[in-house]
Scaffold this active site. Structure first.
Site, short mmCIF file in Angstrom:
data_model
loop_
_atom_site.label_atom_id
_atom_site.label_comp_id
_atom_site.label_asym_id
_atom_site.label_seq_id
_atom_site.Cartn_x
_atom_site.Cartn_y
_atom_site.Cartn_z
N SER A 262 0.81 -1.21 0.00
CA SER A 262 0.00 0.00 0.00
C SER A 262 0.84 1.26 0.00
O SER A 262 0.42 2.29 -0.53
CB SER A 262 -0.91 0.00 1.23
OG SER A 262 -0.13 -0.09 2.42
N THR B 153 17.75 -2.84 3.03
CA THR B 153 18.13 -3.82 4.04
C THR B 153 18.71 -5.06 3.37
O THR B 153 18.54 -5.25 2.16
CB THR B 153 16.94 -4.23 4.92
OG1 THR B 153 15.93 -4.84 4.09
CG2 THR B 153 16.34 -3.04 5.64
N ASN C 225 5.02 -10.14 6.67
CA ASN C 225 6.09 -9.54 7.46
C ASN C 225 6.93 -10.59 8.17
O ASN C 225 7.90 -10.24 8.84
CB ASN C 225 5.49 -8.57 8.50
CG ASN C 225 4.85 -7.37 7.85
OD1 ASN C 225 5.16 -7.03 6.71
ND2 ASN C 225 3.95 -6.73 8.55
N ASP D 176 1.95 -4.71 12.83
CA ASP D 176 1.27 -5.01 11.56
C ASP D 176 0.99 -6.51 11.49
O ASP D 176 1.92 -7.32 11.52
CB ASP D 176 2.14 -4.57 10.39
CG ASP D 176 1.39 -4.60 9.06
OD1 ASP D 176 0.31 -5.23 9.00
OD2 ASP D 176 1.87 -4.00 8.09
#
Length: 680
Positions: free
Chosen positions: A376, A482, A530, A525
């Site tokens: 998003s 990262t 994730n 979240d």
């Protein structure tokens, strides 16, 4: 006047009358064309826009000049991209012309050569093969005179950006060893293995089989024998239906998108009601007409276009219970949650140039233009650092998202309020206030980088978790770089062996308890993407710390007391602490108090049941859903703001354990972490 003169005068008068009539006819025709022409509307619209722009410039000249500067800059950047593309095209055409001219000489030489020279020995270098002519085109090559390995190498040079393999398992090594002596063949085979020249398809299948079978990680001794080069990291790919779509970056453009959605919903609703009244298959209910399939498609398309905060709200609403959000709207938001549109290349280039400078590509040896993930707020690209060869993931934020959080959420929620989507006890204003603050955190990539490093340090004592390293020199407020870590999202692990599924569920549940009662810092979240699971190492890779936050120690102490009362089956203790924390005012009806305590006691079952709790066959979700209407109808105050993020995360974890279909004894986790690790 003579007769001839009179005739000439009459003729002239007739011509004048004809000319006047033709003029009147042409004028009428011209007026008709003008009145029905779109040019008039276009000119009128441009005049109105010009007048409006002049008015706005007079009111706020600084803002209008900034917009004009941004438009000119964007036009210049697009022109630069087009010019670079034309230059690349011309360069390619020139190289192809030179190649076609250079291949004429070798081709004629081959035709006039003797039979013995036309059949080179296996050891002789071929044109286009290693050691031969590098300008030999594969299109003009007689492949019957070369080996399969040589033909693969020619095609690899022709397509520098891809690895070409024409082998099957039966021909993988036989053709390359056919022209070697028995002593040379084993050495060549060992060399090829040590250099990592393994077919990518074969390696992919091997990785999948090891993953499904739950293979243990190789020991250091085995790794040293197999070779020193690390295996490439497989990353997920976007859906095949994913497409490039420009993200509207200006507030005016985003507002226009919502205005079009609002008008479209009104027209669609009116159309459904009309069809229902005429008995043509529509709907007679305003709510059902609003949430028709056509209107749901409009919502999905608009949110996928603007993305950002509005899309994030849609994703949050997609996991709400059907008692809070209608099933039709939840289904539409579920499609929004799975959206995978991504920025066009020129917009990516623009963001990277702005954030990292025009020389950002020089710091990378490779950058994949197409992202492997899109969400998003941003999209993620795979790249390789030029300095040390580390594979990295570069998350790029959509332009305009951070500046439009307030307006996007207000536009979307305001529209849903007008259509009376939310029940009264949902306290949508409180949800929106918390969502705005959390989204402000998520769009600040500098903050996310800081929390990633903090979480990496705090979770380091537990080897079953791993947090990737942050590359600070390629990180800004809108770009986060990262270390690229292996693993697959947890929603792709539902078909693994029970041993793996049980390990995943236990690790995630223990992590959630450690976040709350040990480090008092949680990544809130609930998105299963994730978490990545690396089967060979049996570790959870933790990524995306944009919504991470610390909690007040006093709040965690009180919340822990509620959990302990539920685990001890102490209903009165749950009620008293809920009033103290602000869940209840003390003036609720008995029905509301009972529903609230029942919900807490249901959630505490996993810590009261001394045995393996069957997440796959529990009916916790159904029992909680039955209590939601009562709590929504009779709630007098919104819960503490910390609860929104905690319960969102806990709901996601509980649903994950149910989808993994595992049985866990959670009492040891409760005693070890909730009772043993908390420090007051």
């Amino acid at each position: 006047m003579s007769r001839s003169a009179q005739e000439i005068a009459a003729l002239l008068r007739g011509l004048r009358l004809v000319a006047e009539a033709c003029g009147r006819d042409q004028l009428a025709h011209g007026r008709h064309l003008w009145s029905n022409s779109s040019i008039r509307d276009l000119i009128a619209e441009n005049a109105a826009q010009t007048a409006d722009a002049l008015r706005k410039t007079g009111q706020n000249p600084t803002e209008e000049l900034k917009r004009l500067q941004q438009a000119v800059l964007e036009t210049g950047e697009r022109g630069y991209v087009v010019a670079k593309g034309l230059c690349s095209l011309l360069e390619t055409q020139v190289k192809m012309s030179q190649r076609e001219g250079s291949t004429a000489s070798p081709a004629s030489a081959q035709k006039t050569s003797t039979p013995s020279s036309a059949s080179p020995s296996p050891s002789a270098p071929l044109a286009g093969a290693p050691g031969g002519r590098s300008d030999w085109d594969a299109a003009n090559l007689d492949i019957s005179s070369i080996t399969l390995q040589e033909f693969e190498e020619i095609l690899q040079r022709r397509h520098k950006d891809r690895t070409v393999s024409l082998r099957t398992p039966a021909t993988k090594t036989s053709q390359s060893q056919a022209h070697k002596s028995p002593e040379e063949a084993p050495k060549e085979s060992l060399k090829k293995t040590s250099d990592g020249l393994i077919d990518q398809d074969t390696q992919y299948v091997d990785n999948v089989l090891r993953f499904v079978a739950g293979a243990q990680p190789k020991s250091k001794k085995d790794a040293s024998v197999a070779g020193a080069q690390p295996e490439p990291i497989d990353v997920p790919e976007l859906s095949k239906v994913a497409k490039q779509r420009k993200v509207p970056s200006s507030r005016l453009g985003r507002m226009a998108s919502f205005g079009g959605l609002f008008a479209g919903l009104g027209i669609g609703t009116l159309n459904e009601l009309t069809k229902g009244a005429l008995g043509l298959g529509g709907s007679t209910s305003m709510r059902e007409a609003l949430l028709s399939p056509a209107n749901a498609e409009r919502i999905v398309d608009t949110l996928c276009k603007v993305r950002g905060a509005a899309l994030k709200i849609g994703q949050i609403l997609s996991i709400q219970d059907s008692s809070v959000v209608s099933p039709q709207l939840a289904k539409a938001f579920e499609r929004v949650r799975q959206a995978a549109d991504y920025m066009p290349d020129w917009q990516v280039e623009r963001v990277m140039n702005t954030q990292l400078g025009p020389d950002w590509r020089q710091r990378l040896s490779r950058f994949e233009d197409k992202p492997f993930a899109a969400a998003s707020i941003g999209q993620v690209h795979r790249a390789t650092l030029a300095a040390n060869g580390m594979d990295v993931a570069i998350k790029i934020q959509y332009p305009g998202v951070a500046q439009s959080i307030e307006s996007d959420i207000d536009n979307l929620v305001g529209m849903l309020k007008v259509w009376d989507v939310f029940p009264q006890g949902f306290f949508i204003d409180n949800v929106v206030r918390v969502a705005k603050r959390e989204l402000q955190w998520e769009v600040d990539y500098d903050r996310e980088a800081e929390y990633t490093e903090k979480f990496r340090e705090m979770i380091s004592p537990y080897p079953e978790y791993y947090v990737p390293q942050v590359v600070r020199e390629l990180t800004t407020s809108s770009v986060l770089t990262t270390e690229l870590v292996p693993g697959v999202p947890l929603d792709k692990c539902f078909d693994l062996s029970y041993e793996h599924r049980s390990h995943i569920a236990a690790s995630v549940l223990k992590l959630c308890l450690r976040e709350l009662f040990e480090i008092e810092c949680m990544q809130t979240d609930p998105n299963w993407s994730n978490f990545l699971y690396d089967a060979p190492s049996r570790r959870l890779m933790l990524i995306d710390f944009g919504s991470t936050r610390f909690y007040r120690h006093e709040f965690i102490r009180n919340y822990r007391q509620v959990i302990m009362s539920a685990a001890d089956d102490n209903r009165q203790g749950v009620l008293e602490m809920s009033r103290q924390m602000g869940f209840l005012t003390g003036y609720e009806t008995k029905q509301m108090e009972q529903a609230h305590v029942d919900a807490v006691m249901i959630l505490g079952e996993i810590f009261r049941y001394d045995g393996e709790f069957d997440f796959g066959k529990q009916n916790t979700t159904e029992r909680l859903a039955a209590l939601v209407p009562t709590m929504v109808a009779h709630r007098l105050c919104p819960p503490p703001e910390e609860i929104y993020s905690i319960h969102r995360k806990l709901s996601g974890i509980f649903l994950l354990c149910a989808r993994l279909n595992v049985r866990l004894n959670c009492v040891p986790f409760y005693k070890d972490i909730v009772l043993g690790k908390f420090k007051d």
